[in-house]
Motif scaffolding. Structure first.
Motif, short mmCIF file in Angstrom:
data_model
loop_
_atom_site.label_atom_id
_atom_site.label_comp_id
_atom_site.label_asym_id
_atom_site.label_seq_id
_atom_site.Cartn_x
_atom_site.Cartn_y
_atom_site.Cartn_z
N GLY A 12 0.83 -1.21 0.00
CA GLY A 12 0.00 0.00 0.00
C GLY A 12 0.87 1.25 0.00
N MET A 13 0.33 2.30 0.58
CA MET A 13 1.02 3.58 0.54
C MET A 13 2.46 3.48 1.08
N MET A 14 2.61 2.78 2.21
CA MET A 14 3.95 2.70 2.80
C MET A 14 4.86 1.75 2.05
N ARG A 43 -1.87 -9.77 0.15
CA ARG A 43 -2.80 -10.90 0.16
C ARG A 43 -3.50 -11.10 -1.18
N CYS A 79 5.24 -3.12 6.25
CA CYS A 79 4.41 -1.98 5.85
C CYS A 79 2.93 -2.35 5.82
N THR A 80 2.51 -3.17 6.77
CA THR A 80 1.11 -3.59 6.87
C THR A 80 0.44 -2.86 8.04
N PRO A 81 -0.86 -3.06 8.26
CA PRO A 81 -1.53 -2.37 9.38
C PRO A 81 -0.94 -2.76 10.74
N THR A 84 -0.94 -6.20 12.65
CA THR A 84 -0.20 -7.35 12.09
C THR A 84 1.30 -7.29 12.40
N HIS A 85 1.78 -6.13 12.88
CA HIS A 85 3.23 -5.92 12.96
C HIS A 85 3.97 -6.92 13.86
N GLU A 102 7.04 -0.28 10.16
CA GLU A 102 6.32 0.99 10.15
C GLU A 102 5.73 1.26 11.54
N PRO A 104 2.51 2.65 13.99
CA PRO A 104 3.00 2.38 15.34
C PRO A 104 3.45 0.92 15.43
N GLY A 129 9.75 3.00 11.92
CA GLY A 129 9.66 4.02 10.87
C GLY A 129 9.19 5.39 11.31
N ASN A 131 9.81 8.32 10.39
CA ASN A 131 10.52 8.98 9.29
C ASN A 131 10.64 10.49 9.42
N TRP A 174 -9.64 -1.02 7.81
CA TRP A 174 -8.85 -1.39 9.00
C TRP A 174 -8.54 -0.21 9.92
N MET A 180 -6.79 -3.57 14.81
CA MET A 180 -5.99 -3.67 13.58
C MET A 180 -5.29 -2.34 13.25
N PHE A 319 11.83 9.24 3.56
CA PHE A 319 12.01 7.79 3.34
C PHE A 319 13.35 7.48 2.69
N1 LIG Z 1 5.35 6.91 8.37
C1 LIG Z 1 4.34 7.44 7.70
O1 LIG Z 1 4.39 8.57 7.22
C2 LIG Z 1 3.10 6.60 7.50
C3 LIG Z 1 2.06 7.06 6.67
C4 LIG Z 1 0.97 6.24 6.45
C5 LIG Z 1 0.89 5.00 7.06
N2 LIG Z 1 1.90 4.60 7.88
C6 LIG Z 1 1.83 3.27 8.55
O2 LIG Z 1 2.18 2.26 7.60
C7 LIG Z 1 1.43 1.06 7.83
C8 LIG Z 1 0.67 0.71 6.55
O3 LIG Z 1 -0.17 1.81 6.19
P1 LIG Z 1 -0.55 2.12 4.66
O4 LIG Z 1 -1.05 3.50 4.64
O5 LIG Z 1 0.55 1.71 3.76
O6 LIG Z 1 -1.79 1.14 4.49
P2 LIG Z 1 -2.46 0.63 3.13
O7 LIG Z 1 -3.88 0.29 3.47
O8 LIG Z 1 -2.18 1.56 2.00
O9 LIG Z 1 -1.65 -0.72 2.83
C9 LIG Z 1 -1.69 -1.78 3.75
C10 LIG Z 1 -1.01 -3.01 3.17
O10 LIG Z 1 -1.11 -4.06 4.15
C11 LIG Z 1 -1.86 -5.15 3.58
N3 LIG Z 1 -2.75 -5.67 4.62
C12 LIG Z 1 -3.92 -5.16 5.01
N4 LIG Z 1 -4.47 -5.89 5.99
C13 LIG Z 1 -3.61 -6.93 6.22
C14 LIG Z 1 -3.62 -8.02 7.08
N5 LIG Z 1 -4.63 -8.25 7.94
N6 LIG Z 1 -2.59 -8.89 7.03
C15 LIG Z 1 -1.56 -8.66 6.17
N7 LIG Z 1 -1.51 -7.62 5.31
C16 LIG Z 1 -2.52 -6.76 5.34
C17 LIG Z 1 -2.62 -4.59 2.41
O11 LIG Z 1 -2.89 -5.58 1.48
C18 LIG Z 1 -1.65 -3.52 1.91
O12 LIG Z 1 -0.64 -4.14 1.13
C19 LIG Z 1 0.54 1.36 9.03
O13 LIG Z 1 1.16 0.89 10.19
C20 LIG Z 1 0.44 2.87 9.04
O14 LIG Z 1 0.22 3.42 10.35
C21 LIG Z 1 2.99 5.36 8.08
#
Ligand SMILES: NC(=O)c1ccc[n+]([C@@H]2O[C@H](COP(=O)([O-])OP(=O)(O)OC[C@H]3O[C@@H](n4cnc5c(N)ncnc54)[C@H](O)[C@@H]3O)[C@@H](O)[C@H]2O)c1
Length: 369
Positions: A12-14, A43, A79-81, A84-85, A102, A104, A129, A131, A174, A180, A319
């Motif tokens: 996803g975004m991260m 997934r 980089c998942t929610p 799951t970390h 990532e 928290p 992370g 960042n 989520w 989550m 990053f």
């Molecule tokens: N440091 C930052 O600036 C920053 C910014 C946004 C998000 N984050 C953190 O990064 C992490 C991911 O956020 P995001 O915005 O990339 O989320 P996102 O929803 O864009 O991507 C999440 C990813 O995790 C996968 N996923 C979702 N549920 C899952 C599960 N139950 N088991 C396994 N994989 C799963 C998804 O398929 C996807 O690939 C979070 O912990 C969020 O807090 C950090």
């Protein structure tokens, strides 16, 4: 040059931001090793395949367990929610991999503690992370405080305002489920609490209030706070405030931190992230107020590696700097901030959550004992 293999869990975004960081890091800084993102997991096979192609990652898998056990992966980047970390970090550490996770670190302190302990027990390099520490202006704020620019710190103030949860029609995902996505205190607050612990020191006690204005989405109950405000006391008497909110109309990702000391003030506003505001009581009276520092001078942290003065940097830079800071220390380390810092921050988050639930002051030691 030696290569370091990386596997990114989550596309996803991260996942995108971290892949970008590894790709750009060697172009910005001279590094002892070359990073290679070898595999990315998710997934949904079609979605992760498309992401792998877009991010330039040669392989993908739908099983993160397969990714963490691959021989050609040295660093597992999570980089998942949040919920799951801990499990992924523990599996990666047990497989002997270095871990970047990532924020928290988890959705609760117990899981965060377990993740940090797993990395410590395995003796692997580990990082969280946070960042924003790697933006030139915030790194400069830290350096200036350490060098005495504000004198003895008296007050810390931090706010984060976004509108991402304002519309009640946003469907459930989520982020609206605390187990989550973690609380808003933990999701947004971790960055600001990390900065506070880094710049000021330990937090002893907290109190907080929280509100959820839209309690149901897509027919499902929302148990995540949409807005929280917190008062804190640091060890040594510094007092502080935090406001973390996702229901502020037309506020995108506005965070501000300010530190007031016995003879100075420093203020950072993310909407102008190449700047820092500074005032010093020893200034001539004609200069009363805060002056704008452009955190782009070659003597400022990170700045010399980037563009000519005046061009500025952006979110993505944090990053790239994060990847470069970690790879620069490969394989000896140490890496910072580490998962232990992630757990320390999570303890403060949980104390704030407890304070809001129980409407009282909570000592952080109540959470960690
Ligand atoms: N440091 C930052 O600036 C920053 C910014 C946004 C998000 N984050 C953190 O990064 C992490 C991911 O956020 P995001 O915005 O990339 O989320 P996102 O929803 O864009 O991507 C999440 C990813 O995790 C996968 N996923 C979702 N549920 C899952 C599960 N139950 N088991 C396994 N994989 C799963 C998804 O398929 C996807 O690939 C979070 O912990 C969020 O807090 C950090």
């Amino acid at each position: 040059m030696d290569e370091v293999g990386i596997g990114i869990v989550g596309y996803g975004m991260m996942g995108r931001a971290h892949a970008y960081g590894y790709e750009l890091a060697p172009r910005i800084r001279e590094l002892p090793v070359t990073p290679r993102v070898r595999v990315i997991s998710g997934r949904n096979a079609a979605a992760v395949e498309a992401a792998a192609e877009r991010y330039g990652v040669p392989e993908f898998t739908t099983e993160w367990t397969e990714l963490v056990s691959r021989e050609d992966v040295d660093i597992v980047d999570v980089c998942t929610p949040p919920g799951t970390h801990a499990e992924i970090v523990a599996a990666a550490a047990a497989a002997g991999k270095a871990v970047l996770c990532e924020k928290p670190l988890a959705a609760d302190y117990r899981s965060a503690r377990a993740a940090a302990d797993a990395a410590q027990a395995a003796g692997v390099l580990n990082a969280i992370g946070f960042n924003y520490r790697r933006l030139p202006a915030l790194a400069l704020l830290k350096r200036m405080v350490d060098e005495g620019a504000v004198g003895e710190i008296l007050l810390w103030r931090a706010t984060w305002q976004s509108d991402e949860f304002l519309d009640p029609a946003i469907p459930f995902d989520w982020r609206f489920e605390r187990a989550m996505g973690a609380s808003t205190i933990a999701d947004l607050g971790t960055h600001l609490i990390d900065l506070a612990l880094w710049v000021v020191g330990e937090i002893d006690e907290v109190t907080a209030q929280s509100e959820t204005f839209t309690r149901e989405r897509s027919g499902r109950h929302v148990d995540v706070d949409e807005s929280s405000s917190c008062l804190v006391g640091f060890t040594g008497g510094v007092r502080g405030t935090f406001e973390l909110s996702r229901v502020c109309a037309r506020r995108p990702c506005d965070f501000v931190v300010e530190v007031n000391g016995t003879h100075g003030t420093l203020r950072f506003d993310y909407s102008n992230l190449n700047e820092l505001w500074y005032g010093d009581t020893t200034d001539d009276g004609n200069l009363y107020g805060l002056r704008r520092i452009r955190a782009e001078h070659p003597q400022h942290p990170y700045a010399a590696a980037w563009w000519p003065i005046g061009q500025g940097v952006g979110y993505g830079t944090s990053f790239v700097n994060q990847a470069a800071d970690l790879l620069e220390r490969w394989p000896a380390g140490p890496w910072a901030p580490d998962l232990e810092q992630g757990a320390r921050v999570q303890a403060v988050c949980e104390a704030m959550e407890r304070a809001a639930d129980e409407r009282r002051w909570v000592r952080v030691g109540e959470v960690t004992r």
